[in-house]
Scaffold this active site. Structure first.
Site, PDB file in Angstrom:
ATOM      1  N   GLU A 168       0.792  -1.225   0.000  1.00 23.38           N
ATOM      2  CA  GLU A 168       0.000   0.000   0.000  1.00 23.38           C
ATOM      3  C   GLU A 168       0.831   1.286   0.000  1.00 23.38           C
ATOM      4  O   GLU A 168       0.352   2.321  -0.467  1.00 23.38           O
ATOM      5  CB  GLU A 168      -0.912   0.003   1.237  1.00 23.38           C
TER       6      GLU A 168
ATOM      7  N   SER B 108     -51.955 -23.303  41.336  1.00 26.19           N
ATOM      8  CA  SER B 108     -51.666 -23.819  42.680  1.00 26.19           C
ATOM      9  C   SER B 108     -50.196 -23.733  43.058  1.00 26.19           C
ATOM     10  O   SER B 108     -49.860 -23.908  44.235  1.00 26.19           O
ATOM     11  CB  SER B 108     -52.134 -25.276  42.781  1.00 26.19           C
TER      12      SER B 108
END
Length: 795
Positions: free
Chosen positions: A80, A479
């Protein structure tokens, strides 16, 4: 120089100064890059340190420049920006070339080309933007010069190598090394380093899976540049160019494959605590309480329970689709048929090809190692399909009615039907018919001492529904709420052997007269001890107890235990008419077994930031001796809020053991061979089935029902549907561990009495209440045979 030329030069100079001044004024502040930390993936781990999930806006793993191999750094510099170490932010030759190209191609529609330095790329990516104009290039160049004066070369390169996008959803070199080669940076070959450095220009164009020749050519070009720069020798160049470019994408074999509802709840909590940006890009390390093995067993147990109900009550709802079954047509048609949401991975979509009296031949497609479809076939036998009864027409809202079991294969399937099947492991060439249940369920297993959730299943399948029924669904506990009514009585000193009449009750309410009834529909007309009433889940006795202690006290208990906040003190609430979640019920029952301490269910143990600092933890207990050295035994402070006294909590544990030993919860303890306590729950019209229970070390809460509340069918109770799921989860949790008894607290009185059924049992009393039970209509409490008091202990 003529006057005109002088004026032209001066005008140009003024214009240049004006443009420069304008560009400078418009430049963003670059100083924050000195302390810049790029977005990183956050990771969620199970209790055994296995990876559960990665949360990422961008898949990135930050690596400091010191940990990035020098050759990998040089590979990117060679590819690069060969003069990166020498220039001061811009490469004049590259900028000149870009300007010439722009002028030449202006108006052609082509995008501007350039040879930006690494510093310019950092400026573009981080500060300037990516629009391709000459003005942007000028601003980029000016900012690059400023960056070079502010940051070191290593810092600029560090930002670049961690920020750059390299394809395959990978940002930065570390994430790319994992994505392409399943390697760490220090494991990469020279050729692999060069390949990564070839990607910044156009990652998609150099993807080896799609463009192998282009990828190899670009890699070899980078290798040549590295050789030019002296980063590698000629021998290394030739060896690396000869190396095949073979990617090995990461398959993460250690990734936990279960617990998606758990993981999603963790993600939501992280977003709530830290925000979406920090959760998805803050590099958080999240340690959770999930036990992967128990989670897998929990999901298996829940699915087995839902399948059992569906086969008993749901019948056969028909094929997924219909396609041509001919030898030429079925493969493309089957490939085009979508898998139903919630279909398990082990199941196959198969087409019925032939049907005889007792068998059907089915065919499906499997994928080989190269992902190519390979046809398979097997036989489905009628003997496996007794459950596949047809659904009969019913009125809207009524439970399904089923016809007779099939007598021939044609009663179930026909040629061309697409069905779900699962190969039978023990019988080669045979499959069994599968169907996704309509009924849903949820399970939570947690540590009663800490509230850490060890396993949580929010439904049949996260793929089918992300709705977590364990934490998000508000359902009536029925219950399973009764223990909190009975605890209110125990706290007031009412002994477990106190009798109450099991006779009809009429209560005037704002809506009229309320006449509750027992599950059986009738009343015994007898005086029943509080213990026996809880074991048999008698509604009428529960209502009488609630009336005696007062509903405000029951509401207070429900609030203290976290079952229902601010519960209205209506008498119907004593039978579980309120609404709560599975996670809340599990945490509330933990308050019984842990001696009366409040626990809040938690999923996350700790959260660390990207530097390893703990930023949050669930356990906030203090430890004054922890800093004294390894020879000092840690003494953790118990800062859990007390929500009931230890004796009342133990009395409830003792009574709930009776529910499993002699009452409605018998199926919950079958085969476990250890002390187990718990309570069944069934709401009105059989819409909700529950079992919540525990051993000394773990609490498990189970719920079964339909998402749109409707009846599960007459006789479908918590004892028949939820309790077997509880047993299977508990068996997995306790596998390999010795039985642990419940420990009585100091001062409790253990008295041998005669149970209502004539059995001699050990009852737990608050000191001074051993003989305080009052006769009820001629029914006297059982006589005490022996009293054991003292320091408490294991019984």
């Amino acid at each position: 120089m003529t006057v005109g030329a002088t004026v032209l030069v001066l005008s140009g100079g003024v214009a240049a100064v004006g443009i420069y001044t304008s560009l400078q004024a418009d430049l963003p502040d670059h100083r924050w890059l000195a302390d810049y930390h790029p977005q990183q993936m956050s990771r969620i781990y199970a209790a055994d340190s296995r990876l559960m999930a990665e949360l990422a806006v961008e898949r990135r793993v930050f690596v400091p420049i010191e940990a990035i191999p020098a050759r990998l750094q040089q590979a990117f510099i060679s590819a690069e920006d060969q003069r990166f170490r020498e220039h001061h932010g811009i490469d004049p030759l590259g900028i000149t070339r870009a300007i010439v190209t722009y002028v030449r191609d202006r108006g052609s529609g082509r995008r501007m080309q350039g040879a930006s330095t690494i510093t310019q790329q950092v400026a573009k990516n981080m500060l300037v933007g990516a629009d391709r104009t000459l003005l942007r290039k000028a601003r980029e160049a000016l900012l690059a010069i400023r960056l070079e004066s502010t940051l070191s070369k290593d810092r600029i390169l560090e930002i670049y190598l961690n920020e750059i996008y390299l394809g395959a959803q990978a940002y930065g070199v570390a994430a790319a090394a994992q994505a392409y080669f399943n390697r760490g940076l220090d494991e990469l070959t020279v050729g692999e380093m060069a390949f990564l450095a070839s990607l910044p220009k156009a990652p998609n164009n150099y993807n080896p899976a799609r463009h192998p020749e282009a990828a190899r050519a670009r890699r070899n070009w980078v290798l040549e540049r590295m050789a030019e720069d002296g980063a590698i020798t000629q021998a290394e160049l030739q060896a690396a160019q000869a190396e095949p470019l073979q990617t090995r994408p990461s398959r993460r074999p250690d990734m936990v494959a279960v617990g998606q509802h758990f993981t999603e709840d963790v993600r939501r909590e992280l977003v709530s605590r830290f925000g979406a940006e920090q959760t998805g890009g803050g590099g958080l390390v999240v340690r959770t309480s999930l036990d992967p093995d128990l989670q897998a067993a929990t999901e298996t147990a829940l699915r087995a329970g839902l399948t059992n109900y569906d086969r008993r009550r749901g019948g056969w709802r028909g094929p997924v689709a219909r396609i041509p079954a001919g030898p030429q047509d079925w493969q493309p048609a089957l490939e085009a048929t979508a898998r139903p949401g919630g279909m398990l991975p082990a199941w196959q979509l198969a087409v019925v090809q032939q049907v005889s009296e007792r068998e059907a031949r089915v065919a499906w497609l499997e994928r080989d190692a190269a992902r190519n479809p390979v046809p398979r076939s097997a036989v489905l036998e009628l003997s496996e399909l007794a459950w596949a009864r047809p659904q009969l027409p019913v009125r809207a809202g009524d439970p399904p009615r089923l016809g007779n079991p099939p007598r021939r294969m044609a009663d179930v399937v026909a040629a061309g039907d697409v069905i779900m099947v699962e190969p039978i492991a023990q019988r080669a060439g045979r499959v069994t018919l599968r169907q996704i249940p309509e009924v849903e369920g949820a399970v939570v297993a947690l540590d009663p001492a800490t509230g850490r959730i060890l396993a949580m299943s929010g439904g049949w399948s996260f793929e089918r529904s992300q709705y977590n029924r364990a934490t998000q669904a508000q359902r009536q506990p029925g219950s399973s709420f009764k223990p909190f009514v009975y605890l209110a009585a125990l706290e007031e000193g009412i002994p477990p052997n106190q009798r109450f009449m099991d006779t009809p009750v009429e209560i005037q309410t704002g809506a009229g007269v309320w006449r509750p009834s027992n599950y059986s529909g009738g009343a015994t007309g007898q005086a029943v001890s509080m213990r026996a009433a809880l074991e048999r889940s008698l509604n009428l006795v529960t209502v009488r107890i609630a009336e005696q202690v007062g509903m405000p006290r029951v509401s207070d208990v429900a609030n203290r235990f976290g079952v229902i906040d601010n519960m209205p003190p209506y008498i119907a609430m004593s039978l579980g008419a309120g609404e709560t979640t599975v996670a809340r019920m599990a945490a509330a029952y933990a308050g019984f077994v842990n001696g009366g301490r409040r626990v809040n269910p938690t999923l996350i143990d700790s959260v660390q930031d990207q530097r390893g600092r703990v930023v949050w933890r669930s356990d906030v207990r203090g430890c004054q001796t922890c800093a004294s050295g390894p020879e000092q035994v840690p003494n953790l402070e118990d800062n859990r809020r007390r929500i009931t006294d230890p004796i009342a909590a133990y009395q409830m544990v003792n009574m709930l053991q009776g529910v499993v030993q002699r009452g409605t919860g018998g199926r919950a303890g079958a085969g476990l061979n250890r002390p187990v306590a718990g309570k069944t729950g069934t709401s009105n019209d059989y819409k909700d089935n529950w079992f919540v229970g525990f051993t000394p070390d773990i609490v498990v809460a189970v719920w079964v029902g339909f998402d749109d509340p409707r009846t599960l069918g007459n006789g479908e109770t918590g004892g028949s549907n939820a309790a077997p799921i509880f047993r299977d989860v508990m068996a997995a949790a306790l596998q390999g561990s010795p039985p642990v008894p419940f420990r009585a607290p100091p001062g409790v009185s253990l008295v041998r009495i005669t149970h209502d059924n004539g059995q001699s049992i050990m009852e737990a009393f608050r000191p001074g209440t051993e003989n305080s039970a009052q006769p009820v209509d001629g029914f006297a409490p059982g006589a005490a045979e022996r009293v054991e008091r003292g320091l408490g202990g294991v019984y």
